[in-house]
Write a protein that holds these residues in place. Sequence first.
Motif, PDB file in Angstrom:
ATOM      1  N   ILE B  30       0.811  -1.222   0.000  1.00  0.00           N
ATOM      2  CA  ILE B  30       0.000   0.000   0.000  1.00  0.00           C
ATOM      3  C   ILE B  30       0.845   1.273   0.000  1.00  0.00           C
ATOM      4  O   ILE B  30       0.339   2.357  -0.314  1.00  0.00           O
ATOM      5  CB  ILE B  30      -0.966  -0.017   1.213  1.00  0.00           C
ATOM      6  N   GLY B  31       2.138   1.144   0.326  1.00  0.00           N
ATOM      7  CA  GLY B  31       2.934   2.357   0.495  1.00  0.00           C
ATOM      8  C   GLY B  31       4.229   2.355  -0.284  1.00  0.00           C
ATOM      9  O   GLY B  31       4.515   1.440  -1.050  1.00  0.00           O
ATOM     10  N   HIS B  32       4.998   3.397  -0.071  1.00  0.00           N
ATOM     11  CA  HIS B  32       6.294   3.547  -0.710  1.00  0.00           C
ATOM     12  C   HIS B  32       7.368   3.502   0.365  1.00  0.00           C
ATOM     13  O   HIS B  32       7.336   4.277   1.314  1.00  0.00           O
ATOM     14  CB  HIS B  32       6.383   4.885  -1.447  1.00  0.00           C
ATOM     15  N   ARG B  33       8.318   2.609   0.186  1.00  0.00           N
ATOM     16  CA  ARG B  33       9.400   2.497   1.167  1.00  0.00           C
ATOM     17  C   ARG B  33      10.370   3.652   0.952  1.00  0.00           C
ATOM     18  O   ARG B  33      10.865   3.853  -0.160  1.00  0.00           O
ATOM     19  CB  ARG B  33      10.101   1.161   0.952  1.00  0.00           C
ATOM     20  N   VAL B  34      10.639   4.399   1.997  1.00  0.00           N
ATOM     21  CA  VAL B  34      11.609   5.487   1.904  1.00  0.00           C
ATOM     22  C   VAL B  34      12.861   5.199   2.721  1.00  0.00           C
ATOM     23  O   VAL B  34      13.915   5.795   2.487  1.00  0.00           O
ATOM     24  CB  VAL B  34      10.996   6.844   2.326  1.00  0.00           C
ATOM     25  N   VAL B  42      -0.266   6.668   1.079  1.00  0.00           N
ATOM     26  CA  VAL B  42      -1.421   7.508   0.753  1.00  0.00           C
ATOM     27  C   VAL B  42      -2.605   6.569   0.609  1.00  0.00           C
ATOM     28  O   VAL B  42      -2.581   5.660  -0.225  1.00  0.00           O
ATOM     29  CB  VAL B  42      -1.192   8.298  -0.557  1.00  0.00           C
ATOM     30  N   CYS B  43      -3.621   6.738   1.463  1.00  0.00           N
ATOM     31  CA  CYS B  43      -4.738   5.786   1.446  1.00  0.00           C
ATOM     32  C   CYS B  43      -6.005   6.454   1.958  1.00  0.00           C
ATOM     33  O   CYS B  43      -5.982   7.608   2.382  1.00  0.00           O
ATOM     34  CB  CYS B  43      -4.395   4.561   2.291  1.00  0.00           C
ATOM     35  N   ASP B  44      -7.089   5.702   1.926  1.00  0.00           N
ATOM     36  CA  ASP B  44      -8.336   6.210   2.492  1.00  0.00           C
ATOM     37  C   ASP B  44      -8.553   5.550   3.861  1.00  0.00           C
ATOM     38  O   ASP B  44      -7.831   4.627   4.237  1.00  0.00           O
ATOM     39  CB  ASP B  44      -9.502   5.976   1.512  1.00  0.00           C
ATOM     40  N   PRO B  45      -9.552   6.015   4.620  1.00  0.00           N
ATOM     41  CA  PRO B  45      -9.738   5.497   5.982  1.00  0.00           C
ATOM     42  C   PRO B  45      -9.978   3.987   6.039  1.00  0.00           C
ATOM     43  O   PRO B  45      -9.517   3.323   6.978  1.00  0.00           O
ATOM     44  CB  PRO B  45     -10.960   6.281   6.486  1.00  0.00           C
ATOM     45  N   VAL B  46     -10.674   3.445   5.047  1.00  0.00           N
ATOM     46  CA  VAL B  46     -10.934   2.000   5.067  1.00  0.00           C
ATOM     47  C   VAL B  46      -9.620   1.233   4.872  1.00  0.00           C
ATOM     48  O   VAL B  46      -9.345   0.243   5.565  1.00  0.00           O
ATOM     49  CB  VAL B  46     -11.958   1.619   3.980  1.00  0.00           C
ATOM     50  N   GLN B  47      -8.813   1.685   3.929  1.00  0.00           N
ATOM     51  CA  GLN B  47      -7.518   1.030   3.710  1.00  0.00           C
ATOM     52  C   GLN B  47      -6.649   1.127   4.963  1.00  0.00           C
ATOM     53  O   GLN B  47      -5.928   0.202   5.314  1.00  0.00           O
ATOM     54  CB  GLN B  47      -6.794   1.698   2.532  1.00  0.00           C
ATOM     55  N   ARG B  48      -6.737   2.258   5.645  1.00  0.00           N
ATOM     56  CA  ARG B  48      -5.949   2.410   6.875  1.00  0.00           C
ATOM     57  C   ARG B  48      -6.373   1.379   7.914  1.00  0.00           C
ATOM     58  O   ARG B  48      -5.530   0.741   8.549  1.00  0.00           O
ATOM     59  CB  ARG B  48      -6.134   3.822   7.442  1.00  0.00           C
TER      60      ARG B  48
END
Lengths: 96, 96
Positions: B30-34, B42-48
């Motif tokens: 779901i994310g970008h490794r930094v 970057v996501c919506d509340p359900v994905q969170r």
Amino acid sequence: MELLITYDVDTTTPAGQRRLRRVAKACEGIGHRVQKSVFEVVCDPVQRLRLEAALTDLIDPATDSIRIYQLDRGTFSAARHLGAAIDARHHEPLII
Amino acid sequence: MELLITYDVDTTTPAGQRRLRRVAKACEGIGHRVQKSVFEVVCDPVQRLRLEAALTDLIDPATDSIRIYQLDRGTFSAARHLGAAIDARHHEPLII
């Protein structure tokens, strides 16, 4: 301001292990460690500049990485924590 | 919403090394490794909620630690980076 500082220091060499200790020490001087390589810092703009200058001097820019996120006040206390916690308090009176 | 996820997973045991890989995989989905243990999401509340549930299931709460900071939009792009960078882009069209 509230800053979140995260770092990756290459510790595959003794020199890297020294850099890691020095980066941690510089962050410990101004912030609260919440994970091994994550510090929450409450500081003013001058302190931020000093810290950035110190960290820039300490790291090897070819292998090490430091990220500094400037957050809105209150972001720390709203952070969600899962699992084992290192206690980190900010904005609280220091009782000696 | 923008989330910054940082984690410490105890890798002193083979089971811990497995948990680390699984936590990283869940965040990569779901994310970008930094950094090694830092993801920008970057996501919506359900994905969170789904991500938090998955991470809660994966870790050993006695030894592992995950922190989730909810940030204002734009915090990622304003982050200061010192040293070696892993490229992470958000809010940009994906060109295939």
